[in-house]
Design a protein around this motif. Structure first.
Motif: not given
Length: 91
Positions: A9-13
């Motif tokens: 998943g993308p960063a900060a998820t």
């Protein structure tokens, strides 16, 4: 049989938050994190994360695979923590 858990998943998820919960449930799991590996190498070489990423982008996945193979041989669960944004990278 040990599980292989792939976090993506993308960063900060929330991958790291979820990782902490998984580790709390199974403290014997082997956590393999590309960010941790690159951060360690950056510190050792006196580089920024980005510089180390460029320098070690080929070696990092191979090291991660080697660590996973050793963990599976020891019948330990593996948690692979990497962004894996594209289907090609996850394959």
């Amino acid at each position: 049989m040990p599980r292989f858990i792939l976090l993506c998943g993308p960063a900060a998820t929330g991958k790291t938050t979820f990782l902490k919960k998984l580790v709390a449930q199974n403290p014997d799991a082997v956590v393999i994190s590309s960010d941790e590996i690159i951060t360690e190498w950056a510190k050792a070489d006196g580089l920024s994360y980005q510089e180390a990423y460029v320098k070690y982008k080929v070696e990092t996945p191979q090291l991660m695979e080697d660590i996973a193979a050793q963990a599976f041989a020891a019948k330990r669960e593996v948690i692979w923590d990497q962004t894996h944004l594209t289907r090609e990278i996850r394959a």
